[in-house]
Design a protein around this motif. Structure first.
Motif, mmCIF file in Angstrom:
data_model
loop_
_atom_site.group_PDB
_atom_site.id
_atom_site.type_symbol
_atom_site.label_atom_id
_atom_site.label_comp_id
_atom_site.label_asym_id
_atom_site.label_seq_id
_atom_site.Cartn_x
_atom_site.Cartn_y
_atom_site.Cartn_z
ATOM 1 N N PHE A 1 0.818 -1.196 0.032
ATOM 2 C CA PHE A 1 0.066 0.082 0.024
ATOM 3 C C PHE A 1 0.770 1.271 0.061
ATOM 4 C CE2 PHE A 1 0.445 -1.758 4.262
ATOM 5 C CZ PHE A 1 0.922 -0.420 5.003
ATOM 6 N N GLU A 2 0.346 2.201 -0.436
ATOM 7 C CA GLU A 2 0.940 3.796 -0.330
ATOM 8 C C GLU A 2 0.044 4.383 0.996
ATOM 9 O OE1 GLU A 2 1.287 5.625 -4.115
ATOM 10 O OE2 GLU A 2 0.809 3.723 -4.923
ATOM 11 N N PRO A 3 1.006 5.290 1.334
ATOM 12 C CA PRO A 3 0.783 6.271 2.580
ATOM 13 C C PRO A 3 -0.811 6.447 2.336
ATOM 14 C CG PRO A 3 2.898 6.688 2.241
ATOM 15 C CD PRO A 3 2.433 5.760 1.064
ATOM 16 N N GLU A 4 -0.877 6.978 1.425
ATOM 17 C CA GLU A 4 -2.566 7.556 1.226
ATOM 18 C C GLU A 4 -3.455 6.528 1.388
ATOM 19 O OE1 GLU A 4 -0.202 7.753 -1.800
ATOM 20 O OE2 GLU A 4 0.569 9.053 -0.478
ATOM 21 N N ASP A 5 -3.186 5.299 1.232
ATOM 22 C CA ASP A 5 -4.249 4.124 1.376
ATOM 23 C C ASP A 5 -4.833 4.219 2.832
ATOM 24 O OD1 ASP A 5 -4.095 3.621 -1.327
ATOM 25 O OD2 ASP A 5 -2.478 2.158 -1.094
ATOM 26 N N ILE A 6 -3.733 4.388 3.880
ATOM 27 C CA ILE A 6 -3.961 4.264 5.264
ATOM 28 C C ILE A 6 -4.500 5.491 5.732
ATOM 29 C CG2 ILE A 6 -2.704 4.240 7.388
ATOM 30 C CD1 ILE A 6 -2.553 1.751 5.868
ATOM 31 N N GLU B 1 4.141 9.173 10.362
ATOM 32 C CA GLU B 1 4.426 10.179 11.001
ATOM 33 C C GLU B 1 5.772 10.847 10.365
ATOM 34 O OE1 GLU B 1 3.574 7.747 12.712
ATOM 35 O OE2 GLU B 1 1.764 8.490 13.696
ATOM 36 N N VAL B 2 6.884 10.058 10.301
ATOM 37 C CA VAL B 2 7.918 10.410 9.405
ATOM 38 C C VAL B 2 7.766 11.222 7.907
ATOM 39 C CG1 VAL B 2 10.391 9.774 8.434
ATOM 40 C CG2 VAL B 2 9.294 8.873 10.700
ATOM 41 N N LEU B 3 6.969 10.375 7.227
ATOM 42 C CA LEU B 3 6.509 10.771 5.930
ATOM 43 C C LEU B 3 5.722 12.063 6.285
ATOM 44 C CD1 LEU B 3 5.455 7.220 4.394
ATOM 45 C CD2 LEU B 3 7.571 8.733 3.865
ATOM 46 N N ALA B 4 4.820 12.294 7.205
ATOM 47 C CA ALA B 4 4.147 13.628 7.284
ATOM 48 C C ALA B 4 5.338 14.703 7.338
ATOM 49 C CB ALA B 4 3.120 13.375 8.224
#
Length: 164
Positions: free
Chosen positions: A78-83, A101-104
């Protein structure tokens, strides 16, 4: 065509058996001949300090244990947007500061790479340095999936458009 910089990050706590599968996965992947534009990074349980390590990367592929309440060894892509769409389906990380959180934070700083996560349902989170057989047996499949993504990025400049 410009070659994209790809980082494969293994995340997890190697002291808690299957929780360390992402880090142990890097040992499996390191046995393969990888192109010069692919970097392997042991993210361990590091938190926000990972932000500066991913800022020069075009594509980030993360391998981590996730709690999707499924069978041990189940693989999720999955990609972060999926979560963000269905956050209750997955507990993305067992770590105190999760990779989302790191990606945000990287996104806020304008340095977030395109990211893909391979999550594996662990069997055991007990103290121990060894992976359970179910998880150890699934790592070659995860390796094949990650190598396919690297090849697709190199050839087409994007992640594959598939579902597992």
């Amino acid at each position: 065509m410009q070659q994209h910089k790809i980082m494969v990050m293994g995340v997890g706590n190697v002291l808690l058996s299957d929780e360390g599968l992402g880090v142990q996965f890097l040992n499996v992947l390191a046995q393969e001949p990888l192109p010069d534009f692919v970097e392997l990074l042991e993210g361990g349980t590091a938190g926000l300090e990972l932000v500066h390590l991913i800022k020069e990367v075009d594509y980030l592929i993360i391998v981590d244990a996730i709690n999707a309440k499924d069978e041990p060894g189940a693989i999720f892509r999955f990609e972060p947007e999926d979560i963000r769409v269905m956050p209750s389906q997955y507990e993305v990380s067992f770590h105190q500061v999760g990779i989302l959180e790191v990606l945000a934070m990287a996104n806020i700083l304008g340095t977030a790479p395109k990211t893909l996560i391979f999550g594996v349902q662990p069997k055991s989170l007990e103290m121990g340095l060894e992976l359970t057989p179910e998880i150890r047996d699934v790592l070659p499949r995860v390796k094949d999936l990650v190598l396919q993504e690297i090849q697709n990025i190199a050839e087409k400049g994007e992640f594959r458009r598939i579902n597992l």
